[in-house]
Write a protein that holds these residues in place. Structure first.
Motif, PDB file in Angstrom:
ATOM      1  N   PRO A   1       0.802  -1.225   0.000  1.00  0.00           N
ATOM      2  CA  PRO A   1       0.000   0.000   0.000  1.00  0.00           C
ATOM      3  C   PRO A   1       0.834   1.274   0.000  1.00  0.00           C
ATOM      4  N   GLU A   2       1.973   1.284   0.697  1.00  0.00           N
ATOM      5  CA  GLU A   2       2.799   2.493   0.732  1.00  0.00           C
ATOM      6  C   GLU A   2       3.396   2.786  -0.633  1.00  0.00           C
ATOM      7  N   GLN A   3       3.789   1.756  -1.337  1.00  0.00           N
ATOM      8  CA  GLN A   3       4.353   1.966  -2.670  1.00  0.00           C
ATOM      9  C   GLN A   3       3.288   2.472  -3.647  1.00  0.00           C
ATOM     10  N   ILE A   4       2.075   1.928  -3.545  1.00  0.00           N
ATOM     11  CA  ILE A   4       0.999   2.390  -4.422  1.00  0.00           C
ATOM     12  C   ILE A   4       0.636   3.838  -4.093  1.00  0.00           C
ATOM     13  N   GLU A   5       0.562   4.189  -2.822  1.00  0.00           N
ATOM     14  CA  GLU A   5       0.237   5.560  -2.439  1.00  0.00           C
ATOM     15  C   GLU A   5       1.298   6.541  -2.910  1.00  0.00           C
ATOM     16  N   THR A   6       2.570   6.168  -2.759  1.00  0.00           N
ATOM     17  CA  THR A   6       3.659   7.043  -3.223  1.00  0.00           C
ATOM     18  C   THR A   6       3.602   7.223  -4.729  1.00  0.00           C
ATOM     19  N   THR A   7       3.282   6.164  -5.445  1.00  0.00           N
ATOM     20  CA  THR A   7       3.205   6.255  -6.915  1.00  0.00           C
ATOM     21  C   THR A   7       2.042   7.133  -7.353  1.00  0.00           C
ATOM     22  N   LEU A   8       0.895   6.978  -6.708  1.00  0.00           N
ATOM     23  CA  LEU A   8      -0.259   7.795  -7.075  1.00  0.00           C
ATOM     24  C   LEU A   8      -0.008   9.283  -6.840  1.00  0.00           C
ATOM     25  N   LYS A   9       0.777   9.609  -5.836  1.00  0.00           N
ATOM     26  CA  LYS A   9       1.033  11.020  -5.538  1.00  0.00           C
ATOM     27  C   LYS A   9       1.931  11.683  -6.570  1.00  0.00           C
ATOM     28  N   ILE A  10       2.761  10.909  -7.287  1.00  0.00           N
ATOM     29  CA  ILE A  10       3.672  11.513  -8.263  1.00  0.00           C
ATOM     30  C   ILE A  10       3.263  11.235  -9.700  1.00  0.00           C
ATOM     31  N   VAL A  11       2.118  10.535  -9.891  1.00  0.00           N
ATOM     32  CA  VAL A  11       1.711  10.155 -11.248  1.00  0.00           C
ATOM     33  C   VAL A  11       1.427  11.383 -12.099  1.00  0.00           C
ATOM     34  N   GLU A  12       0.674  12.322 -11.598  1.00  0.00           N
ATOM     35  CA  GLU A  12       0.289  13.485 -12.399  1.00  0.00           C
ATOM     36  C   GLU A  12       1.501  14.308 -12.823  1.00  0.00           C
ATOM     37  N   ASP A  13       2.392  14.633 -11.885  1.00  0.00           N
ATOM     38  CA  ASP A  13       3.576  15.426 -12.223  1.00  0.00           C
ATOM     39  C   ASP A  13       4.494  14.682 -13.178  1.00  0.00           C
ATOM     40  N   LEU A  14       4.618  13.376 -12.982  1.00  0.00           N
ATOM     41  CA  LEU A  14       5.507  12.595 -13.843  1.00  0.00           C
ATOM     42  C   LEU A  14       4.981  12.536 -15.271  1.00  0.00           C
ATOM     43  N   ILE A  15       3.679  12.434 -15.441  1.00  0.00           N
ATOM     44  CA  ILE A  15       3.101  12.396 -16.789  1.00  0.00           C
ATOM     45  C   ILE A  15       3.289  13.733 -17.494  1.00  0.00           C
ATOM     46  N   ARG A  16       3.061  14.828 -16.778  1.00  0.00           N
ATOM     47  CA  ARG A  16       3.161  16.144 -17.413  1.00  0.00           C
ATOM     48  C   ARG A  16       4.608  16.536 -17.700  1.00  0.00           C
ATOM     49  N   LYS A  17       5.541  16.060 -16.917  1.00  0.00           N
ATOM     50  CA  LYS A  17       6.948  16.381 -17.164  1.00  0.00           C
ATOM     51  C   LYS A  17       7.565  15.512 -18.255  1.00  0.00           C
ATOM     52  N   ASN A  18       6.979  14.362 -18.531  1.00  0.00           N
ATOM     53  CA  ASN A  18       7.518  13.454 -19.559  1.00  0.00           C
ATOM     54  C   ASN A  18       6.423  13.111 -20.553  1.00  0.00           C
ATOM     55  N   PRO A  19       6.025  14.074 -21.392  1.00  0.00           N
ATOM     56  CA  PRO A  19       4.916  13.792 -22.317  1.00  0.00           C
ATOM     57  C   PRO A  19       5.268  12.750 -23.381  1.00  0.00           C
ATOM     58  N   THR A  20       6.523  12.744 -23.826  1.00  0.00           N
ATOM     59  CA  THR A  20       6.903  11.784 -24.872  1.00  0.00           C
ATOM     60  C   THR A  20       6.828  10.357 -24.357  1.00  0.00           C
ATOM     61  N   ALA A  21       7.386  10.113 -23.191  1.00  0.00           N
ATOM     62  CA  ALA A  21       7.322   8.773 -22.610  1.00  0.00           C
ATOM     63  C   ALA A  21       5.888   8.396 -22.231  1.00  0.00           C
ATOM     64  N   SER A  22       5.093   9.373 -21.854  1.00  0.00           N
ATOM     65  CA  SER A  22       3.712   9.066 -21.480  1.00  0.00           C
ATOM     66  C   SER A  22       2.882   8.658 -22.686  1.00  0.00           C
ATOM     67  N   ARG A  23       3.155   9.250 -23.839  1.00  0.00           N
ATOM     68  CA  ARG A  23       2.388   8.887 -25.032  1.00  0.00           C
ATOM     69  C   ARG A  23       2.657   7.451 -25.468  1.00  0.00           C
ATOM     70  N   GLU A  24       3.811   6.914 -25.142  1.00  0.00           N
ATOM     71  CA  GLU A  24       4.119   5.544 -25.544  1.00  0.00           C
ATOM     72  C   GLU A  24       3.256   4.517 -24.806  1.00  0.00           C
ATOM     73  N   VAL A  25       2.863   4.839 -23.588  1.00  0.00           N
ATOM     74  CA  VAL A  25       2.057   3.887 -22.794  1.00  0.00           C
ATOM     75  C   VAL A  25       0.757   4.539 -22.343  1.00  0.00           C
ATOM     76  N   SER A  26       0.235   5.471 -23.114  1.00  0.00           N
ATOM     77  CA  SER A  26      -0.908   6.263 -22.658  1.00  0.00           C
ATOM     78  C   SER A  26      -2.152   5.405 -22.462  1.00  0.00           C
ATOM     79  N   VAL A  27      -2.536   4.620 -23.473  1.00  0.00           N
ATOM     80  CA  VAL A  27      -3.744   3.806 -23.363  1.00  0.00           C
ATOM     81  C   VAL A  27      -3.589   2.749 -22.276  1.00  0.00           C
ATOM     82  N   GLN A  28      -2.414   2.157 -22.192  1.00  0.00           N
ATOM     83  CA  GLN A  28      -2.158   1.164 -21.149  1.00  0.00           C
ATOM     84  C   GLN A  28      -2.232   1.798 -19.761  1.00  0.00           C
ATOM     85  N   PHE A  29      -1.692   3.004 -19.635  1.00  0.00           N
ATOM     86  CA  PHE A  29      -1.720   3.714 -18.356  1.00  0.00           C
ATOM     87  C   PHE A  29      -3.161   4.061 -17.972  1.00  0.00           C
TER      88      PHE A  29
END
Length: 599
Positions: free
Chosen positions: A297-325
């Protein structure tokens, strides 16, 4: 009556002859005046005992009085206060000869309370009034009467609870829960009583408090001769109590001196940070793997807290797995009761949608009508599409900030007072300013630069898949009949998408499609669907230019005007009437522009 009722109240208090005079006076009232006299006495009488002394058994002797007291006061009117209801129903329960009328009144109230058609076509104020009358009736019934009519009351409770819980309006559901709890408390034992979970407010607490019978002593006002003595007796304790705070303050000051902790220096906890046992992922692909396979649970909570910033800072990498994400976030469940889970997951879905718009939007709109999805997941899809459209319709804040940062730095360099090369420019500018004659000054702020609407090219990908598949055979359920909540939310989301697509070239096609879609459900039996229909009409009138509407759909506007006038006058819901009036005002603006609607 305002003069007669108080005088008769005093005269009949201890004199049986005056009681008989009052009864005979009411019985001899002409039939055409009976309703006004009886209703006026009910409103002015101070409690059921006073009302019984004034009216006697007129409810059993006169049919007009019986209709007014047992039907019109309770089912056709809803403006009376709680005290009037308690006085009237207490009067019916005062004697055994009138007790049968109280049971019949409760059966009528339960029948109306459990009627789904009446629930849809009556305002919320009247539903609250009927709920109060039911609770007060329950408080007036004896245990023997409850046991005698238990089967009828239980069936009425089940029917009313079912139609109230099926309503899409939260207030109606809450009223049904409170009334069902009060009914269950009188009908069942403590082990089998109903208990619902809801947020209790002042109105619901007031409704629940009516289940306790009001004591007769609370109705009668204290005699005038005792008021002066009571005030004198109350003034004496106040004088004694005024001396006590002085002694208490002295005691507290002495105790504070003995227990003083001023010598201890507290630790500075302002810079403390919470220790994280699990490390946050550094890449978008790692986030997908953690959310898909991790059981910590701690790992999932930590990941959820940084998901939005990580997606917006890395748009190219996010587009590669966008539908899967998007698929992982949509199916993610709150198994560990993470704080703010719904908001974190929603912001992640919005971020991945605005980063890779077309693939993710096509996936979400297709999954909305797919099988094996819960209602909560479908509602989440609608919320994400609406929030993503809102973000795309606004100027890009990141690009604007990046463009404005160098200009701000240049201004700071130019305004440096220690730069000697700028002194002569300053002197010249001051001389020019003093010798220049100005008739008007322009805006102090530079005008905002126009930026393209990012929603414009992709608005169709949000709108048309949602509106085009609701009646397809592969749909998991019938939106029009089985799920009015989902139908209402779908219409609201389409209206939001329409509103954010203002001045988009495709807006006229979206408006025509939405108008055809909502026209079929404009007389829907559910209030929430009708509210969504009116909201959609307002969004069409606000988003599509008026001259295009008058050119493309003039006949539909004429029919819309007559329908809105009918809703504004006859709809039982107050919110629908207000929305219809607002839409009528927008249509009147069209009339002033081109004079299309001729009276």
């Amino acid at each position: 009556l305002q003069v007669l009722v108080p005088r008769l109240t005093v005269l009949t208090q201890s004199d049986c002859i005056w009681q008989r005079i009052s009864w005979r006076l009411v019985e001899n009232v002409p039939e055409r005046w009976m309703e006004n006299v009886v209703s006026g006495m009910v409103r002015l009488a101070a409690g059921p005992e006073v009302l019984s002394r004034l009216l006697g058994s007129i409810v059993l002797k006169n049919k007009k009085a019986e209709f007014v007291l047992t039907h019109k006061f309770l089912l056709l009117q809803y403006q009376h206060k709680n005290s009037v209801l308690q006085s009237l129903l207490g009067y019916l329960a005062g004697e055994k000869t009138r007790g049968c009328l109280l049971v019949e009144v409760l059966k009528k109230l339960l029948e109306t309370w459990g009627n789904s058609s009446a629930l849809r076509h009556t305002p919320i104020q009247q539903q609250l009034y009927i709920s109060k009358a039911i609770v007060i009736c329950l408080a007036q019934l004896t245990n023997s009467q409850i046991q005698e009519h238990k089967a009828v009351l239980l069936s009425g409770m089940m029917a009313g609870m079912e139609c109230h819980l099926d309503s899409n309006i939260a207030r109606v559901r809450q009223l049904g829960m409170v009334v069902a709890e009060c009914l269950s408390a009188r009908l069942n034992s403590e082990d089998h009583r109903l208990k619902f979970q809801y947020v209790e407010d002042d109105e619901l607490r007031e409704l629940r408090s009516l289940s306790t019978p009001r004591p007769l002593s609370s109705w009668e006002a204290p005699p005038q001769q005792h008021r002066d003595g009571d005030s004198q007796m109350e003034s004496r304790p106040n004088r004694v109590e005024s001396k006590q705070p002085v002694q208490r303050t002295q005691d507290t000051e002495s105790e504070s001196e003995l227990d003083s902790d001023d010598e201890l220096i507290p630790y500075d906890l302002s810079i403390d940070t919470e220790l994280q046992r699990s490390q946050a992922p550094a890449y978008v692909s790692d986030c997908v793997e953690v959310l898909r396979a991790s059981a910590h649970p701690e790992q999932i909570e930590t990941t959820l807290k940084i998901v939005e910033d990580l997606i917006r800072k890395n748009p190219t990498a996010s587009r590669e797995v966008s539908v899967q994400f998007a698929q992982v976030l949509l199916h993610l469940e709150d198994k560990f009761n993470i704080s703010g889970f719904i908001g974190l997951r929603q912001r992640g879905l919005v971020a991945i949608t605005v980063t890779d718009i077309i693939p993710v939007t096509q996936y979400l709109t297709a999954e909305f009508y797919a099988v094996n999805y819960s209602l909560a997941q479908r509602l989440d899809i609608l919320d994400v599409l609406a929030l993503a459209a809102q973000e795309l319709s606004q100027p890009d804040s990141s690009r604007r900030a990046a463009n404005e940062t160098p200009s701000i730095q240049l201004l700071r360099e130019a305004s440096d007072p220690h730069n000697p090369s700028q002194q002569w420019k300053k002197i010249i500018e001051e001389r020019i300013e003093n010798k220049t004659r100005r008739f008007a000054k322009g805006t102090s702020r530079p005008e905002a630069k126009a930026v393209p609407n990012r929603l414009g090219p992709v608005a169709g990908h949000f709108f048309f898949p949602l509106i085009g598949n609701y009646d397809r055979p592969q749909s998991p359920f019938d939106f029009l009949a089985e799920q009015p909540l989902m139908m209402g939310r779908l219409i609201h989301t389409l209206a939001i998408l329409m509103y954010f697509s203002v001045n988009v070239p495709i807006a006229i096609h979206m408006g025509k499609a939405l108008l055809d879609f909502t026209w079929a459900v404009r007389y829907h039996k559910d209030t929430y669907v009708r509210q969504g229909t009116l909201f959609a009409v307002s969004s069409i009138l606000l988003s599509v230019p008026s001259h295009i509407l008058l050119t493309e759909v003039p006949d539909e506007l004429l029919e819309m005007r007559s329908w809105l006038a009918d809703v504004a006058e006859n709809d039982p819901d107050e919110g629908c009437r207000k929305s219809a009036l607002q839409s009528l005002l927008l249509l009147e603006n069209f009339k002033k522009k081109l004079g299309l609607f001729a009276e």
